[in-house]
Design an enzyme around this catalytic site. Structure first.
Site, PDB file in Angstrom:
ATOM      1  N   ARG A 157      32.203  28.845  26.090  1.00  0.00           N
ATOM      2  CA  ARG A 157      32.471  29.916  25.109  1.00  0.00           C
ATOM      3  C   ARG A 157      32.320  29.436  23.668  1.00  0.00           C
ATOM      4  NH1 ARG A 157      33.075  31.889  29.537  1.00  0.00           N
ATOM      5  NH2 ARG A 157      30.934  31.376  29.284  1.00  0.00           N
ATOM      6  N   CYS A 206      38.732  39.361  27.138  1.00  0.00           N
ATOM      7  CA  CYS A 206      39.743  38.315  27.258  1.00  0.00           C
ATOM      8  C   CYS A 206      40.222  37.896  25.874  1.00  0.00           C
ATOM      9  CB  CYS A 206      39.172  37.118  28.004  1.00  0.00           C
ATOM     10  SG  CYS A 206      38.989  37.463  29.755  1.00  0.00           S
ATOM     11  N   GLU A 291      40.267  33.387  22.319  1.00  0.00           N
ATOM     12  CA  GLU A 291      38.810  33.563  22.379  1.00  0.00           C
ATOM     13  C   GLU A 291      38.456  34.667  21.372  1.00  0.00           C
ATOM     14  OE1 GLU A 291      36.650  33.865  26.222  1.00  0.00           O
ATOM     15  OE2 GLU A 291      36.072  35.840  25.498  1.00  0.00           O
TER      16      GLU A 291
HETATM   17  N1  EPU Z   1      44.256  36.092  38.045  1.00  0.00           N
HETATM   18  C1  EPU Z   1      45.541  36.447  38.326  1.00  0.00           C
HETATM   19  N2  EPU Z   1      46.193  37.280  37.467  1.00  0.00           N
HETATM   20  C2  EPU Z   1      45.618  37.745  36.352  1.00  0.00           C
HETATM   21  C3  EPU Z   1      44.285  37.387  36.059  1.00  0.00           C
HETATM   22  C4  EPU Z   1      43.614  36.548  36.930  1.00  0.00           C
HETATM   23  O1  EPU Z   1      46.113  36.057  39.340  1.00  0.00           O
HETATM   24  O2  EPU Z   1      46.274  38.505  35.611  1.00  0.00           O
HETATM   25  C5  EPU Z   1      43.524  35.217  38.994  1.00  0.00           C
HETATM   26  C6  EPU Z   1      42.421  35.989  39.728  1.00  0.00           C
HETATM   27  O3  EPU Z   1      42.908  36.641  40.860  1.00  0.00           O
HETATM   28  C7  EPU Z   1      41.441  34.871  40.076  1.00  0.00           C
HETATM   29  C8  EPU Z   1      41.599  33.876  38.914  1.00  0.00           C
HETATM   30  O4  EPU Z   1      42.847  34.203  38.281  1.00  0.00           O
HETATM   31  O5  EPU Z   1      41.829  34.237  41.265  1.00  0.00           O
HETATM   32  C9  EPU Z   1      40.444  33.973  37.905  1.00  0.00           C
HETATM   33  O6  EPU Z   1      40.354  35.317  37.411  1.00  0.00           O
HETATM   34  P1  EPU Z   1      38.951  35.980  36.945  1.00  0.00           P
HETATM   35  O7  EPU Z   1      37.962  35.917  38.052  1.00  0.00           O
HETATM   36  O8  EPU Z   1      39.263  37.303  36.375  1.00  0.00           O
HETATM   37  O9  EPU Z   1      38.394  34.988  35.864  1.00  0.00           O
HETATM   38  P2  EPU Z   1      38.969  34.574  34.454  1.00  0.00           P
HETATM   39  O10 EPU Z   1      38.785  33.095  34.368  1.00  0.00           O
HETATM   40  O11 EPU Z   1      40.345  35.096  34.220  1.00  0.00           O
HETATM   41  C10 EPU Z   1      36.664  34.735  33.254  1.00  0.00           C
HETATM   42  C11 EPU Z   1      36.234  35.120  31.861  1.00  0.00           C
HETATM   43  C12 EPU Z   1      36.034  36.638  31.762  1.00  0.00           C
HETATM   44  C13 EPU Z   1      35.010  37.073  32.796  1.00  0.00           C
HETATM   45  C14 EPU Z   1      35.566  36.680  34.180  1.00  0.00           C
HETATM   46  C15 EPU Z   1      34.625  37.060  35.318  1.00  0.00           C
HETATM   47  C16 EPU Z   1      37.240  33.690  30.139  1.00  0.00           C
HETATM   48  C17 EPU Z   1      38.339  33.546  29.153  1.00  0.00           C
HETATM   49  N3  EPU Z   1      37.299  34.769  30.907  1.00  0.00           N
HETATM   50  O12 EPU Z   1      37.977  35.285  33.454  1.00  0.00           O
HETATM   51  O13 EPU Z   1      35.493  36.884  30.495  1.00  0.00           O
HETATM   52  O14 EPU Z   1      34.798  38.470  32.733  1.00  0.00           O
HETATM   53  O15 EPU Z   1      35.731  35.240  34.210  1.00  0.00           O
HETATM   54  O16 EPU Z   1      33.382  36.505  35.126  1.00  0.00           O
HETATM   55  O17 EPU Z   1      36.342  32.848  30.177  1.00  0.00           O
HETATM   56  C18 EPU Z   1      35.958  37.513  28.276  1.00  0.00           C
HETATM   57  O18 EPU Z   1      35.534  36.388  27.973  1.00  0.00           O
HETATM   58  O19 EPU Z   1      36.241  38.393  27.430  1.00  0.00           O
HETATM   59  C19 EPU Z   1      36.103  37.815  29.674  1.00  0.00           C
HETATM   60  C20 EPU Z   1      36.700  38.902  30.115  1.00  0.00           C
END
Ligand code: EPU
Length: 312
Positions: A157, A206, A291
């Site tokens: 990022r 995010c 972010e």
């Molecule tokens: N999870 C929870 N509770 C929550 C959120 C997530 O238990 O409230 C768990 C999910 O169930 C999963 C794990 O955490 O097992 C990861 O969650 P997710 O797949 O949503 O990925 P993330 O790391 O939280 C990243 C990016 C998102 C992007 C998603 C999917 C960052 C900060 N976030 O989220 O990007 O959409 O992967 O590709 O890198 C953004 O940057 O604005 C953003 C939304």
């Protein structure tokens, strides 16, 4: 080209102040002339990862249009030459239509191409760095520069494009792919987001970067692993957290999203950011960094990357 004063700054959060001065250059020449007068100009992307303080900003705010937002796609070679102001979602659809693979993994990321490159937008399906070949930019003194992919300093990022004003990008996509397959993948990505993120409520994607774990942490991973900030906030009990005004809250769907009500202010959002940080620091000893880019009237601003972009 006319300068508007003052002008609102449109962001996905839909809160915050405006710009004392605003301009929409359509050519590199116009942009260069603006930078000569306003070397500290702030570049607005799609406003998808941006929070503007309630007091707005004093510097000139620039939105790239015209030639600076146009693209040419060579469907044979897969090379796409695109202006930094172009809409990433529109470009994704245009490249998929031409049977080009590579950008489709960024489905559902609202951003301009410039914003996406400056902060290496992406998620679990891919990040834009994977398809960037060259970035064209202006230095703050108006000097043009061209950086090859290995000179850009892409990381999670972020990029090393700090201080530059990106004007255009060359992408190299993979040609001759099945449009149906690409559309299918795009649909799956969108379905994943729909199921796991609160896409209907006004938010800015995010809020926090996924941190690296400072030590081995049972249930999360080992030292150095990047862990979902949403998961940490959720496990710390942060879902539904709201500041005194109640005008913004941590999403119950994905804890790294804040959902704003109609009366929310930037101040409310900043207060909630601080509360969530404290909560996670207390629960797990992990420091969260935003972010989300925050533009403040008082902050020293040198056109750095973290004040020049948009979101996934
Ligand atoms: N999870 C929870 N509770 C929550 C959120 C997530 O238990 O409230 C768990 C999910 O169930 C999963 C794990 O955490 O097992 C990861 O969650 P997710 O797949 O949503 O990925 P993330 O790391 O939280 C990243 C990016 C998102 C992007 C998603 C999917 C960052 C900060 N976030 O989220 O990007 O959409 O992967 O590709 O890198 C953004 O940057 O604005 C953003 C939304």
């Amino acid at each position: 080209m006319t300068l508007t004063a003052p002008a609102p700054i449109k962001t996905w959060f839909g809160v915050g102040g405006g710009a004392d001065l605003f301009a929409e250059p359509t050519t590199e020449r116009e942009l260069s002339a603006l930078l000569a007068e306003h070397p500290d100009a702030r570049i607005l992307g799609d406003g998808a990862n941006l929070l503007v303080d309630d007091a707005g900003v004093a510097e000139l705010v620039v939105r790239l249009r015209g030639e600076l937002a146009a693209w040419q796609i060579d469907e044979r070679s897969g090379v796409v030459r695109v202006g930094a102001g172009a809409s990433l979602p529109k470009l994704i659809h245009a490249t998929v239509r031409e049977g080009l693979a590579g950008l489709h993994t960024l489905g559902g990321v609202p951003a301009t191409v410039g914003g996406a490159v400056v902060m290496n937008a992406g998620g679990r399906f891919g990040e834009i760095a994977e398809v960037v070949e060259t970035v064209r930019a202006l230095k703050r003194d108006g000097t043009p520069v061209e950086l090859r992919r290995d000179e850009i300093g892409f990381d999670y990022r972020t990029s090393g494009l700090n201080g530059l004003v990106v004007t255009g990008v060359d992408l190299r996509l993979t040609p001759e792919q099945s449009t149906d397959d690409l559309r299918g993948t795009l649909k799956e990505i969108m379905a994943h987001k729909k199921a796991s993120q609160p896409l209907a409520a006004p938010s800015c994607g995010c809020v926090f970067r996924n941190p690296s774990l400072p030590r081995d942490m049972e249930g999360f991973g080992v030292a150095g692993d990047r862990v979902s900030a949403g998961l940490l906030i959720d496990r710390a009990g942060g879902k539904g957290l709201t500041p005194a005004s109640g005008a913004v809250r941590v999403s119950e769907v994905h804890a790294n999203f804040f959902e704003t009500g109609p009366d929310a202010t930037a101040r409310d959002i900043i207060e909630l950011i601080d509360r969530v940080r404290e909560l996670v620091a207390r629960a797990f000893g992990v420091k969260l960094e935003t972010e989300l880019v925050i533009w403040r009237r008082t902050a020293a601003h040198a056109g750095d990357a973290r004040s020049a972009r948009t979101r996934p």
